[in-house]
Design an enzyme around this catalytic site. Structure first.
Site, PDB file in Angstrom:
ATOM      1  N   TYR A   1      -2.733   3.899   5.531  1.00  0.00           N
ATOM      2  CA  TYR A   1      -1.847   3.078   4.694  1.00  0.00           C
ATOM      3  C   TYR A   1      -1.169   1.964   5.492  1.00  0.00           C
ATOM      4  CZ  TYR A   1      -2.683   5.785   0.536  1.00  0.00           C
ATOM      5  OH  TYR A   1      -3.308   6.354  -0.554  1.00  0.00           O
TER       6      TYR A   1
ATOM      7  N   ARG B   1      -3.716  -0.695   5.395  1.00  0.00           N
ATOM      8  CA  ARG B   1      -3.740  -1.386   4.100  1.00  0.00           C
ATOM      9  C   ARG B   1      -2.517  -2.297   3.934  1.00  0.00           C
ATOM     10  NH1 ARG B   1      -4.747   2.055  -0.859  1.00  0.00           N
ATOM     11  NH2 ARG B   1      -4.622  -0.033  -1.750  1.00  0.00           N
TER      12      ARG B   1
ATOM     13  N   ASP C   1       0.101  -3.650  -3.618  1.00  0.00           N
ATOM     14  CA  ASP C   1       0.484  -4.805  -2.807  1.00  0.00           C
ATOM     15  C   ASP C   1       1.693  -5.491  -3.454  1.00  0.00           C
ATOM     16  OD1 ASP C   1      -0.327  -6.858  -4.752  1.00  0.00           O
ATOM     17  OD2 ASP C   1      -2.398  -6.345  -4.260  1.00  0.00           O
TER      18      ASP C   1
ATOM     19  N   HIS D   1       1.537   2.849  -9.462  1.00  0.00           N
ATOM     20  CA  HIS D   1       0.992   3.691  -8.396  1.00  0.00           C
ATOM     21  C   HIS D   1       1.751   3.542  -7.087  1.00  0.00           C
ATOM     22  CE1 HIS D   1      -3.047   3.879 -10.781  1.00  0.00           C
ATOM     23  NE2 HIS D   1      -2.105   4.641 -11.287  1.00  0.00           N
TER      24      HIS D   1
ATOM     25  N   CYS E   1      11.114   9.548   2.640  1.00  0.00           N
ATOM     26  CA  CYS E   1      11.055  10.904   3.177  1.00  0.00           C
ATOM     27  C   CYS E   1      10.327  11.808   2.189  1.00  0.00           C
ATOM     28  CB  CYS E   1      12.475  11.407   3.417  1.00  0.00           C
ATOM     29  SG  CYS E   1      12.489  13.136   3.903  1.00  0.00           S
TER      30      CYS E   1
ATOM     31  N   CYS F   1      12.407  11.266   9.014  1.00  0.00           N
ATOM     32  CA  CYS F   1      13.538  10.794   8.218  1.00  0.00           C
ATOM     33  C   CYS F   1      14.827  10.865   9.041  1.00  0.00           C
ATOM     34  CB  CYS F   1      13.655  11.670   6.975  1.00  0.00           C
ATOM     35  SG  CYS F   1      15.121  11.358   5.998  1.00  0.00           S
TER      36      CYS F   1
ATOM     37  N   THR G   1      -8.846  -4.430 -14.069  1.00  0.00           N
ATOM     38  CA  THR G   1      -8.860  -2.973 -13.868  1.00  0.00           C
ATOM     39  C   THR G   1     -10.088  -2.376 -14.535  1.00  0.00           C
ATOM     40  OG1 THR G   1      -7.734  -0.871 -14.297  1.00  0.00           O
ATOM     41  CG2 THR G   1      -7.241  -2.679 -15.826  1.00  0.00           C
ATOM     42  N   SER G   2     -10.627  -1.320 -13.901  1.00  0.00           N
ATOM     43  CA  SER G   2     -11.799  -0.643 -14.458  1.00  0.00           C
ATOM     44  C   SER G   2     -11.412   0.245 -15.638  1.00  0.00           C
ATOM     45  CB  SER G   2     -12.476   0.202 -13.375  1.00  0.00           C
ATOM     46  OG  SER G   2     -11.554   1.131 -12.843  1.00  0.00           O
TER      47      SER G   2
ATOM     48  N   ALA H   1      -9.735 -13.266 -12.373  1.00  0.00           N
ATOM     49  CA  ALA H   1      -8.298 -13.517 -12.537  1.00  0.00           C
ATOM     50  C   ALA H   1      -7.911 -14.920 -12.062  1.00  0.00           C
ATOM     51  CB  ALA H   1      -7.514 -12.463 -11.752  1.00  0.00           C
TER      52      ALA H   1
END
Ligand code: OAD
Length: 270
Positions: free
Chosen positions: A76, A79, A112, A127, A135, A168, A209-210, A252
């Protein structure tokens, strides 16, 4: 240059222009295709999709996190690095411009921040976000510098980079990505805002979107059941295509600027 300054090279279907022009409240549901022309991979496209290269069960699930949190945290971070380097495309910019003439509620599955960086307010990130680690135990947002990818001189970040997640500052539990993983419920507040945005809309645009992942894919169905027209913008056919009020096979970053230009041109007519 603003999208509306460009010549409308793309033919905008009449029904699309009319529905959006006559709508005061527009809900826009976006997926990975929205950011494709910014250079961010989608998930399910052949060859280039992230889930072609990585197994979601091994990288984007609660089990993956408990088995190998350094792999998941590093993935992540990679990403987030890719998203930070990307710029909003003309589609993101066009949606921000659309909001200057009517109410636009953006509900995105994307993690994003390209809608925000284009100037839009996002009603719901269904999402989660690459930029909201928290945390895993007490939920305290993590603001430390470990949220940035640490790259040694000359080394490109990679999806295989393993990085131990930070802890944390309150309870010393692990910090986890602020993403909704497979098998986890959507945040209740984000889902509530998404449903409210759809049901308050005069028209719903579904972009990139699919329409395969539920409950997000339920939102266009909710709109159609309520009699609200749904326009799909996607270069490919999806399960929504045969139910949508109008389908527009376009990307798009080509369709949305052309749509905004068409609406602005119509508004300027006496
Ligand atoms: P998908 O990868 O499933 O679908 C991307 C869609 O974008 C496809 O229908 C493409 O045809 C379309 N597309 C590709 N390029 C486009 C372009 N330039 N303009 C417009 N559309 C384009 O991505 P999502 O539907 O967003 O969840 O996937 C939904 C969720 O599944 C994601 O949020 C992610 C994934 O697992 C999580 O990670 C929790």
């Amino acid at each position: 240059m603003q999208p509306s300054d460009r010549p409308a090279e793309v033919a905008v279907p009449h029904a699309v222009a009319e529905l959006v022009r006559s709508g005061a409240d527009i809900a826009v549901l976006t997926g990975a295709g929205m950011s494709r022309e910014s250079g961010i991979s989608t998930f399910r496209e052949a060859q280039t999709g992230l889930w072609e290269r990585f197994d979601p069960e091994e990288i984007a699930s609660v089990d993956a996190w408990s088995q190998d949190n350094a792999l998941v945290w590093g993935w992540y971070l990679w990403r987030a690095h890719v998203a930070r380097r990307a710029d909003p495309n003309d589609g993101h910019i066009a949606l921000a411009e659309l909001a200057s003439s009517r109410s636009v509620s953006i509900v995105t599955q994307n993690v994003d921040d390209l809608h925000e960086r284009a100037g839009s307010r996002v009603a719901a990130h269904l999402h989660g976000s690459l930029f909201a680690p928290r945390c895993e135990h007490c939920g305290t947002p993590y603001l430390g510098s470990d949220a940035e990818i640490r790259v040694r001189d000359g080394e490109e970040p990679s999806p295989e980079l393993r990085v131990d997640p930070p802890t944390c500052m309150h309870c010393l539990s692990l910090v986890r990505p602020g993403i909704v993983w497979f098998g986890e419920p959507l945040p209740v507040d984000a889902w509530g805002r998404a449903e409210a945005a759809v049901l308050a809309a005069d028209v719903v645009l579904v972009v990139g979107t699919s329409n395969l992942v539920y409950p997000a894919a339920r939102l266009p169905e909710t709109a159609l059941e309520a009699g609200i027209p749904v326009i799909e913008i996607n270069p490919e056919v999806t399960p929504l295509s045969r139910h949508a009020s109008v389908t527009w096979r376009a990307t798009a970053a080509t369709a949305l600027p052309a749509l905004v230009a068409a609406i602005n041109a119509g508004a300027a007519r006496p």
